[in-house]
Enzyme design. Sequence first.
Site, PDB file in Angstrom:
ATOM      1  CE  LYS A  99      -2.200  -1.022   3.872  1.00 44.62           C
ATOM      2  NZ  LYS A  99      -1.574  -2.316   4.213  1.00 44.62           N
ATOM      3  NE  ARG A 159       2.237  -4.748  11.329  1.00 40.37           N
ATOM      4  CZ  ARG A 159       3.338  -4.599  10.579  1.00 40.37           C
ATOM      5  NH1 ARG A 159       4.473  -5.201  10.925  1.00 40.37           N
ATOM      6  NH2 ARG A 159       3.300  -3.859   9.517  1.00 40.37           N
ATOM      7  NE  ARG A 207       6.254  -0.199  10.375  1.00 38.74           N
ATOM      8  CZ  ARG A 207       5.159  -0.272   9.639  1.00 38.74           C
ATOM      9  NH1 ARG A 207       5.131   0.251   8.427  1.00 38.74           N
ATOM     10  NH2 ARG A 207       4.080  -0.867  10.122  1.00 38.74           N
ATOM     11  NE  ARG A 267       7.510  -2.639   6.152  1.00 41.00           N
ATOM     12  CZ  ARG A 267       6.190  -2.393   6.124  1.00 41.00           C
ATOM     13  NH1 ARG A 267       5.620  -1.986   5.006  1.00 41.00           N
ATOM     14  NH2 ARG A 267       5.444  -2.565   7.196  1.00 41.00           N
ATOM     15  NE  ARG A 318      -4.296  -1.302   9.928  1.00 40.42           N
ATOM     16  CZ  ARG A 318      -3.280  -0.786   9.231  1.00 40.42           C
ATOM     17  NH1 ARG A 318      -3.370   0.408   8.713  1.00 40.42           N
ATOM     18  NH2 ARG A 318      -2.182  -1.482   9.048  1.00 40.42           N
TER      19      ARG A 318
HETATM   20  O1  C5P Z   1      -0.601   1.133   8.061  1.00 36.13           O
HETATM   21  P1  C5P Z   1       0.605   0.688   8.844  1.00 36.13           P
HETATM   22  O2  C5P Z   1       0.915  -0.768   8.624  1.00 36.13           O
HETATM   23  O3  C5P Z   1       1.774   1.566   8.679  1.00 36.13           O
HETATM   24  O4  C5P Z   1       0.162   0.813  10.366  1.00 36.13           O
HETATM   25  C1  C5P Z   1       1.056   0.479  11.394  1.00 36.13           C
HETATM   26  C2  C5P Z   1       0.309   0.286  12.678  1.00 36.13           C
HETATM   27  O5  C5P Z   1      -0.384   1.489  13.029  1.00 36.13           O
HETATM   28  C3  C5P Z   1      -0.773  -0.783  12.646  1.00 36.13           C
HETATM   29  O6  C5P Z   1      -0.249  -2.090  12.822  1.00 36.13           O
HETATM   30  C4  C5P Z   1      -1.628  -0.352  13.823  1.00 36.13           C
HETATM   31  O7  C5P Z   1      -1.020  -0.687  15.049  1.00 36.13           O
HETATM   32  C5  C5P Z   1      -1.600   1.165  13.679  1.00 36.13           C
HETATM   33  N1  C5P Z   1      -2.748   1.660  12.902  1.00 36.13           N
HETATM   34  C6  C5P Z   1      -4.010   1.630  13.482  1.00 36.13           C
HETATM   35  N2  C5P Z   1      -5.096   2.068  12.791  1.00 36.13           N
HETATM   36  C7  C5P Z   1      -4.974   2.539  11.539  1.00 36.13           C
HETATM   37  C8  C5P Z   1      -3.693   2.584  10.932  1.00 36.13           C
HETATM   38  C9  C5P Z   1      -2.598   2.120  11.641  1.00 36.13           C
HETATM   39  O8  C5P Z   1      -4.153   1.211  14.619  1.00 36.13           O
HETATM   40  N3  C5P Z   1      -6.058   2.959  10.872  1.00 36.13           N
HETATM   41 MG    MG Z   2       2.326   1.068   5.038  1.00 33.68          MG
END
Ligand code: C5P
Ligand code: MG
Length: 191
Positions: A14, A146, A134, A128, A89
């Site tokens: 994404k 996740r 991270r 990654r 989400r």
């Molecule tokens: O989108 P990304 O993978 O970068 O998001 C990292 C973390 O941020 C997720 O695993 C979650 O813990 C948090 N997050 C969330 N709600 C969202 C976007 C991200 O809790 N809408």
């Molecule tokens: Mg991302």
Amino acid sequence: MTNIILFGPPGAGKGTQAERIRDNYNFLHISTGDVFRYNIKNETELGQRAKSFIDRGELVPDDVTIKMLAGEIEKADDKNGIIFDGFPRTKAQADALDDLLNEQNEKIDALVSLNVDDEILIGRLKERGKTSGRKDDADENVIKNRIQVYYTETEIVKDHYKQQGKLHQVDGVGSVQDITKRLNNVIDQLI
Ligand code: C5P
Ligand code: MG
């Protein structure tokens, strides 16, 4: 404006693809994960609230995330649209997003889902993790959590937009360039 949700599990691509779409179409790219990480790095109040959830691979509570998102949408003034990366989400986040856009006479035009098998996702995230810095990429258990959270809490968002006739599915396996071409084919039909 053309407003698109780039959707898919962690590691689907994404972020990589959203940056390319941002540049190709002059969209505002909103990555809620990036905004959280920025706030964690700068030790803001928001960052402190979000950190423990993110480190465990759990979702930050909806009220926190939705409030943050509302602030980001306001930066879209001079853009051709918004590409949402990592939001919504949950079903509650999807409802809140529809309401926020509706208030501005805007709407979501499409949810584009990047489809990638779990084994490939895990491999990509572990790779990654070697360079991303991270914490949530560095631990295989957190990676798996996740992906699990995606299936239990997030995937339902697809149905929300499918019912509105806005779901587009794209194969997320292949070269970055090939996947961009597939996405461009979808987006060109929307603008
Ligand atoms: O989108 P990304 O993978 O970068 O998001 C990292 C973390 O941020 C997720 O695993 C979650 O813990 C948090 N997050 C969330 N709600 C969202 C976007 C991200 O809790 N809408
Ligand atoms: Mg991302």
